[in-house]
Scaffold this motif. Structure first.
Motif, PDB file in Angstrom:
ATOM      1  N   PRO A   1       0.827  -1.212   0.000  1.00 52.97           N
ATOM      2  CA  PRO A   1       0.000   0.000   0.000  1.00 52.97           C
ATOM      3  C   PRO A   1       0.858   1.258   0.000  1.00 52.97           C
ATOM      4  O   PRO A   1       1.957   1.293   0.567  1.00 52.97           O
ATOM      5  CB  PRO A   1      -0.801  -0.121   1.302  1.00 52.97           C
ATOM      6  N   VAL A   2       0.321   2.304  -0.611  1.00 52.82           N
ATOM      7  CA  VAL A   2       1.048   3.569  -0.680  1.00 52.82           C
ATOM      8  C   VAL A   2       0.074   4.730  -0.477  1.00 52.82           C
ATOM      9  O   VAL A   2      -1.059   4.704  -0.969  1.00 52.82           O
ATOM     10  CB  VAL A   2       1.794   3.707  -2.029  1.00 52.82           C
ATOM     11  N   LEU A   3       0.527   5.714   0.283  1.00 60.76           N
ATOM     12  CA  LEU A   3      -0.215   6.961   0.458  1.00 60.76           C
ATOM     13  C   LEU A   3       0.584   8.078  -0.218  1.00 60.76           C
ATOM     14  O   LEU A   3       1.773   8.244   0.059  1.00 60.76           O
ATOM     15  CB  LEU A   3      -0.389   7.289   1.952  1.00 60.76           C
ATOM     16  N   ALA A   4      -0.067   8.815  -1.096  1.00 53.65           N
ATOM     17  CA  ALA A   4       0.552   9.977  -1.735  1.00 53.65           C
ATOM     18  C   ALA A   4      -0.101  11.233  -1.179  1.00 53.65           C
ATOM     19  O   ALA A   4      -1.316  11.282  -0.993  1.00 53.65           O
ATOM     20  CB  ALA A   4       0.392   9.914  -3.253  1.00 53.65           C
TER      21      ALA A   4
ATOM     22  N   GLY B   1      -4.696  -3.298  -8.621  1.00 52.54           N
ATOM     23  CA  GLY B   1      -5.239  -3.940  -7.442  1.00 52.54           C
ATOM     24  C   GLY B   1      -4.468  -3.669  -6.167  1.00 52.54           C
ATOM     25  O   GLY B   1      -4.676  -4.358  -5.162  1.00 52.54           O
ATOM     26  N   VAL B   2      -3.592  -2.679  -6.161  1.00 54.89           N
ATOM     27  CA  VAL B   2      -2.820  -2.327  -4.964  1.00 54.89           C
ATOM     28  C   VAL B   2      -3.525  -1.182  -4.251  1.00 54.89           C
ATOM     29  O   VAL B   2      -3.950  -0.199  -4.880  1.00 54.89           O
ATOM     30  CB  VAL B   2      -1.379  -1.928  -5.335  1.00 54.89           C
ATOM     31  N   HIS B   3      -3.614  -1.274  -2.947  1.00 55.48           N
ATOM     32  CA  HIS B   3      -4.271  -0.238  -2.161  1.00 55.48           C
ATOM     33  C   HIS B   3      -3.439   1.050  -2.224  1.00 55.48           C
ATOM     34  O   HIS B   3      -2.266   1.069  -1.835  1.00 55.48           O
ATOM     35  CB  HIS B   3      -4.420  -0.683  -0.705  1.00 55.48           C
ATOM     36  N   ALA B   4      -4.037   2.125  -2.688  1.00 53.99           N
ATOM     37  CA  ALA B   4      -3.349   3.404  -2.798  1.00 53.99           C
ATOM     38  C   ALA B   4      -4.339   4.523  -2.510  1.00 53.99           C
ATOM     39  O   ALA B   4      -5.497   4.463  -2.950  1.00 53.99           O
ATOM     40  CB  ALA B   4      -2.745   3.591  -4.186  1.00 53.99           C
ATOM     41  N   GLU B   5      -3.876   5.535  -1.762  1.00 51.41           N
ATOM     42  CA  GLU B   5      -4.710   6.679  -1.418  1.00 51.41           C
ATOM     43  C   GLU B   5      -3.965   7.966  -1.747  1.00 51.41           C
ATOM     44  O   GLU B   5      -2.729   8.009  -1.773  1.00 51.41           O
ATOM     45  CB  GLU B   5      -5.071   6.662   0.080  1.00 51.41           C
ATOM     46  N   LEU B   6      -4.738   9.041  -1.988  1.00 52.66           N
ATOM     47  CA  LEU B   6      -4.176  10.343  -2.287  1.00 52.66           C
ATOM     48  C   LEU B   6      -4.797  11.377  -1.354  1.00 52.66           C
ATOM     49  O   LEU B   6      -6.023  11.491  -1.272  1.00 52.66           O
ATOM     50  CB  LEU B   6      -4.436  10.734  -3.741  1.00 52.66           C
ATOM     51  N   LEU B   7      -3.946  12.127  -0.638  1.00 51.45           N
ATOM     52  CA  LEU B   7      -4.385  13.232   0.204  1.00 51.45           C
ATOM     53  C   LEU B   7      -3.930  14.534  -0.447  1.00 51.45           C
ATOM     54  O   LEU B   7      -2.724  14.760  -0.611  1.00 51.45           O
ATOM     55  CB  LEU B   7      -3.782  13.114   1.612  1.00 51.45           C
ATOM     56  N   THR B   8      -4.894  15.370  -0.853  1.00 49.72           N
ATOM     57  CA  THR B   8      -4.589  16.658  -1.459  1.00 49.72           C
ATOM     58  C   THR B   8      -4.855  17.750  -0.435  1.00 49.72           C
ATOM     59  O   THR B   8      -5.951  17.828   0.122  1.00 49.72           O
ATOM     60  CB  THR B   8      -5.443  16.892  -2.714  1.00 49.72           C
ATOM     61  N   LEU B   9      -3.855  18.595  -0.179  1.00 48.77           N
ATOM     62  CA  LEU B   9      -3.977  19.655   0.804  1.00 48.77           C
ATOM     63  C   LEU B   9      -4.347  20.962   0.113  1.00 48.77           C
ATOM     64  O   LEU B   9      -3.642  21.416  -0.792  1.00 48.77           O
ATOM     65  CB  LEU B   9      -2.667  19.816   1.575  1.00 48.77           C
ATOM     66  N   ARG B  10      -5.455  21.549   0.555  1.00 47.41           N
ATOM     67  CA  ARG B  10      -5.938  22.788  -0.046  1.00 47.41           C
ATOM     68  C   ARG B  10      -5.027  23.962   0.305  1.00 47.41           C
ATOM     69  O   ARG B  10      -4.458  24.030   1.382  1.00 47.41           O
ATOM     70  CB  ARG B  10      -7.365  23.071   0.451  1.00 47.41           C
TER      71      ARG B  10
END
Length: 739
Positions: A673-676, A701-710
C-alpha cells in the motif's frame, strides 16, 4: 490563485531608464539599463518591469485569533541600529511578518493576510521592510514592502499571478531594493500556459500548469525549457551558440529572469540591472556601497556561479563558481576592493574566499580566508561596517559559529584575524545577520527546541528574544522530543553514508521496532538535528525513524553531491535499501516492519524504492514526489526544468535514462500500500505526479490513497494542513506497521 484584493499589473515593454535621482545608491551617479543590446533582449523576452500596487493596511493584533502556543520564529532582519528586528513567525497558524524590539516582549503583526511569508529584509535606512509571500500557498511569489509601523503596504513586483518575483538585496542607502522578476507564463512560454486539457479553463480555479497535461497517462511529455537545452555553466555558451553571459547578444522569445532596482516609495521607475533568458536562477546578493558593482548568483543546481556586474555599462567583470545552499553567497567590502565569497571553487568543501578587485571590478587575486577540513562554510554574514564576518560551519549536520575580523590590525597567514568561537544553545544555525554595532541576530533550531531568535552582543553571550516560543511549549507535557543519534554506514559500493536515528521511547534497547526510513528532499538538502514535528508524531506512535543522507545530499563534500548525477541515481536507490538494511543489522529495526517516506525528491525516492525494492518495505508515504521524470519535466515550471536538467538528465537527450529511472516504468512491481500527499497548487512537482502513480496502483489492485492539501504548494506552510498531514501519515504508518 488570484487574490481579488489586488489589481494585476499591466504589461508592456520595459523602459530603458537613465536617471540620477532615487532609487540609485547614494553617490553612484546615473544608473542605466545595461545597454541597447540588453534592452533588445528584454523586449524579445517580453519581461515587463514591475509596477507597485498599493494594498490596504493589514496589520493585526499581537494575539492572532488562531494562535499557536508552540510557535516558531525565524528569518530575522534587523533595523540599522539593531534595536528592532522583523521576522517570520507562525504564531497565527501561518508564517507571517512580525516585528519587535530584540530585548522587549512586545512584537507586532505587520501583515495579517493569510499568504505565507518566505523572506524578510529591513532596509538599511530603516524606512521599509521588504518581504516575499506566496499567495494562496502556491509556488507563485511576490515581493511586498511595508513601513515598520504597518502602513504603506504595497506589492513591488509579482502582482500578476502569471509571473513571480523574488527578493534581492537593498542599495546601501535604502533607496532601492533589487527584485528578480520571472516572465509571465502566458506571455513567454506559449505551450506552458496552454498545456491543460482543452475543456479546462480558469473556471476550475487552477493556474495554467497545475493541471495534468492531456498526454499525462502516456508518459511522453516534452519539457518547456527556457532555452533549447539545459544551461551549462562550464561550457560558456548555450547549445545554440549564444554566450551564457548575463546579457546575451541574441534572444529567444522564451521568457527569462530579470533583475530590477525598485524604488519602494514609487517615485522613480524601476531600473533594469540585467536579464538572462537561459536562466535557472538569478538573484542580486549585494551592491557595492557606491552602487557601481552588483553581485549576482545564477545557474542551475550544482553549477551555481557568482557574477560581478558593472552597473554603468552592464559589463561582467567576474564569474566564479560558488556553493549550493544559502543563496546569499557573499558581500563587497566597504571600499569594494574585496569580494568575500562562500565558494567551493576547485575544492570539496565551501570556504571563505577573499577576491581582490581592481578599480573596474575585475579580479586580480583570490585567497582562502577561512576553511575547515571536511566542513562546509554554510552561512556568511558581514557586519554593517564590513570589518567582522560571522561564519557558520556545517560539521556533520550540526552548526559551529565563529567570528573573524576581515580587516584586522595583525593578520593571520590566511588574511583574517583569529577566529572567535561562539557557543550555541541549539544544534543548527539557520540564519545569521548583522544587527547594529557589535550585535548579531541568529535564527536557531535544535532537535528538542522550536525555531527561535537569539541575539548576541559583542560576540560574548547569547540571549533568546522574549517573544520566541518557550522550549517547554514545543511538545505536550510528558513527551519530550527524542534526541537523535548519529549513524554512519557504508554503501554497497564503499561510499560512506550518514544519518540520524530516532528511537521511539518506552522500548528496551534490543527490542525490534517498526521503523520508517525518512528521506529528505533536494536532493541537495541534508538531514539536520532540528525539531521535526513529523518525527515527534511518529515516535509517539511507537515507530522508530531513521533519516539518512543518501548520495546527492549536501554537507558531505562536492563529490558526494555529484555522486547521483545521471546514471548515478541508480546507486542512490541502492543507498535507500542499504540504509534500511543497516537499520536492521546494526540497530533495533524490525525487518518485517519497515516503511519508506519522503518529501519532494524524497517522495520520488519513496515511489522508486517501493518498485525497486518491493520486498523490503511494508508501505510508503510519498509527499510531493515525482513519479515519472518525463511528465515532471513537461509539467514543472520552465526555470525549474532548466535547473533540474543538470541533476537528473535532459528530457530530450537523456529520455531513455529518465524513463529507466522513473517509478512509473516499474509500476508493475508495486506490491504494498502507498499513500501519496500533494499540495493542490504545487507547480514545482505538479499534483499529476501523485495522481498517475495512485491511479496506476489502483488499476493493478494495490491499495493506494491520495491526500490533497488545499491552499498549499510544494511546501506545506499552514498549521492546520501541516497537522492534518502529520496525523494522516502517522495513522497510515501505524495501521500498516503495527501488528
Amino acid at each position: 490563485m488570484t487574490d481579488d484584493r489586488e489589481a494585476p499589473v499591466a504589461h508592456g515593454p520595459a523602459p530603458a531608464v537613465v536617471r540620477s535621482g532615487p532609487p540609485g545608491p547614494a553617490g553612484a551617479g546615473p544608473v542605466r539599463s545595461p545597454d541597447r543590446r540588453a534592452g533588445d533582449v528584454l523586449d524579445a523576452a517580453r519581461v515587463a518591469a514591475p509596477a507597485p500596487v498599493p494594498l490596504p493596511e493589514a496589520g493585526g493584533p499581537r494575539d492572532a485569533l488562531t494562535r499557536l502556543r508552540a510557535h516558531g520564529c525565524w528569518y530575522p532582519s534587523a533595523n540599522a541600529d539593531g534595536s528592532e528586528t522583523a521576522f517570520i513567525c507562525d504564531r497565527g497558524g501561518v508564517p507571517q511578518l512580525w516585528a519587535g524590539p530584540v530585548d522587549g516582549d512586545e512584537a507586532r503583526l505587520l501583515d495579517s493576510s493569510p499568504d505565507p511569508v518566505k523572506e524578510v529584509s529591513w532596509s538599511p535606512d530603516g524606512r521599509w521592510i521588504a518581504y516575499t509571500t506566496a499567495p494562496g500557498g502556491g509556488e507563485h511569489s511576490r515581493v511586498l514592502c511595508v513601513r515598520p509601523d504597518g502602513t504603506g503596504r504595497r506589492v513591488l513586483a509579482g502582482a500578476d499571478p502569471a509571473s513571480s518575483a523574488y527578493l534581492g538585496c537593498w542599495a546601501h542607502d535604502g533607496s532601492a531594493v533589487a527584485v528578480t522578476v520571472a516572465a509571465p507564463a502566458a506571455a513567454a512560454y506559449g505551450t506552458l500556459a496552454t498545456r491543460g486539457p482543452a475543456d479546462s479553463g480558469p473556471a476550475d480555479g487552477l493556474l495554467a500548469g497545475t493541471r495534468p497535461a492531456p498526454d499525462w497517462a502516456d508518459r511522453d511529455g516534452h519539457a518547456t525549457l527556457l532555452g533549447p537545452a539545459a544551461y551549462d555553466a562550464a561550457s560558456g555558451v548555450a547549445p545554440d551558440g549564444t554566450p551564457t553571459g548575463i546579457t546575451a547578444p541574441a534572444a529567444r522569445p522564451d521568457g527569462g529572469l530579470s533583475v530590477y532596482l525598485v524604488d519602494p516609495d514609487g517615485l522613480a521607475s524601476p531600473v533594469l540591472l540585467t536579464t538572462e533568458t537561459h536562466a535557472a536562477s538569478l538573484r542580486a546578493c549585494d551592491l557595492s556601497p557606491d552602487g557601481g558593482l552588483a553581485l549576482l548568483r545564477r545557474g542551475p543546481r550544482g553549477r551555481r556561479e557568482a557574477v560581478v556586474l558593472r552597473t554603468a555599462d552592464a559589463v561582467t567583470t567576474l564569474v566564479m563558481p560558488v556553493a549550493d545552499g544559502d543563496p546569499w553567497i557573499g558581500r563587497f567590502s566597504p571600499d569594494a576592493r574585496t569580494l568575500w565569497l562562500r565558494s567551493n571553487d576547485d575544492r570539496e568543501y565551501a570556504a571563505l574566499l577573499a577576491v581582490a578587485l581592481d578599480a573596474d571590478g575585475g579580479p586580480h587575486a583570490v585567497s582562502v580566508a577561512a576553511e575547515r577540513a571536511e566542513s562546509d562554510l554554510e552561512l556568511l554574514a558581514l557586519a554593517h561596517d564590513g570589518r567582522t564576518a560571522a561564519l557558520a560551519w556545517n560539521v556533520r549536520g550540526a552548526s559551529e559559529l565563529e567570528l573573524v575580523e576581515t580587516h584586522p590590525t595583525g593578520r593571520t597567514p590566511d588574511g583574517t584575524g583569529p577566529a572567535r568561537p561562539l557557543p550555541l544553545p541549539h544544534e543548527v544555525v539557520t540564519r545569521v545577520t548583522a544587527a547594529g554595532a557589535g550585535r548579531l541576530l541568529l535564527a536557531l533550531s535544535g532537535s528538542q527546541r522550536r525555531p527561535g531568535l537569539w541575539w548576541a552582543h559583542e560576540g560574548v553571550s547569547l540571549l533568546r528574544t522574549p517573544w520566541s516560543s518557550k522550549d517547554e511549549d514545543a511538545v505536550p507535557p510528558g513527551r519530550p522530543p527524542v534526541r537523535p543519534v548519529p549513524v554512519r554506514l557504508t554503501a554497497r559500493d564503499g561510499l560512506p553514508l550518514n544519518g540520524w536515528y530516532y528511537r521511539a521511547p518506552g522500548r528496551a534497547p534490543d527490542e525490534p521496532a517498526p521503523c520508517v526510513i525518512h528521506l529528505h528532499g533536494g536532493p541537495e538538502e541534508q538531514e539536520r538535528p532540528v525539531f521535526h514535528p513529523l518525527y515527534h508524531e511518529l515516535v509517539g506512535r511507537g515507530l522508530d525513524v531513521f533519516a539518512p543522507d543518501v548520495r546527492g545530499s549536501l554537507g558531505h563534500g562536492r563529490s558526494f553531491v555529484d555522486a547521483d548525477l545521471g546514471a548515478g541515481r541508480f546507486a542512490a536507490l541502492d543507498d535507500v535499501a542499504d540504509c534500511a538494511v543497516h537499520a536492521v543489522t546494526a540497530g533495533p529495526a524490525d525487518p518485517t516492519r519497515l516503511a519508506v517516506m519522503g518529501r519532494s525528491y524524497g517522495g520520488y525516492l519513496t515511489f522508486a524504492s517501493l518498485v525497486w525494492h518491493p520486498d523490503l518495505f511494508r508501505t510508503g508515504v510519498a509527499v510531493c514526489g515525482m513519479s515519472d521524470f518525463l511528465t515532471f519535466f513537461a509539467g514543472t515550471e520552465p526555470w525549474i526544468a532548466e535547473s533540474a536538467a543538470h541533476k537528473y538528465g535532459h528530457p530530450e537527450r537523456d529520455r531513455e535514462l529518465l524513463r529507466a529511472l522513473s517509478p512509473m516504468s516499474r509500476i508493475d512491481a508495486l506490491r504494498v500500500p502507498v499513500l501519496a500527499v500533494h499540495g493542490e497548487h504545487d507547480t514545482n512537482v505538479p499534483p499529476g505526479e501523485s495522481h498517475q502513480f495512485v491511479r496506476a496502483a489502483r488499476e493493478r489492485g494495490v491499495h493506494a490513497e491520495l491526500l490533497t492539501l488545499r491552499d498549499e504548494g510544494h511546501d506545506f506552510l499552514r498549521a492546520d494542513n501541516r497537522r492534518l498531514f502529520r496525523r494522516a501519515a502517522a495513522d497510515w504508518m501505524q495501521r500498516h506497521l503495527h501488528p
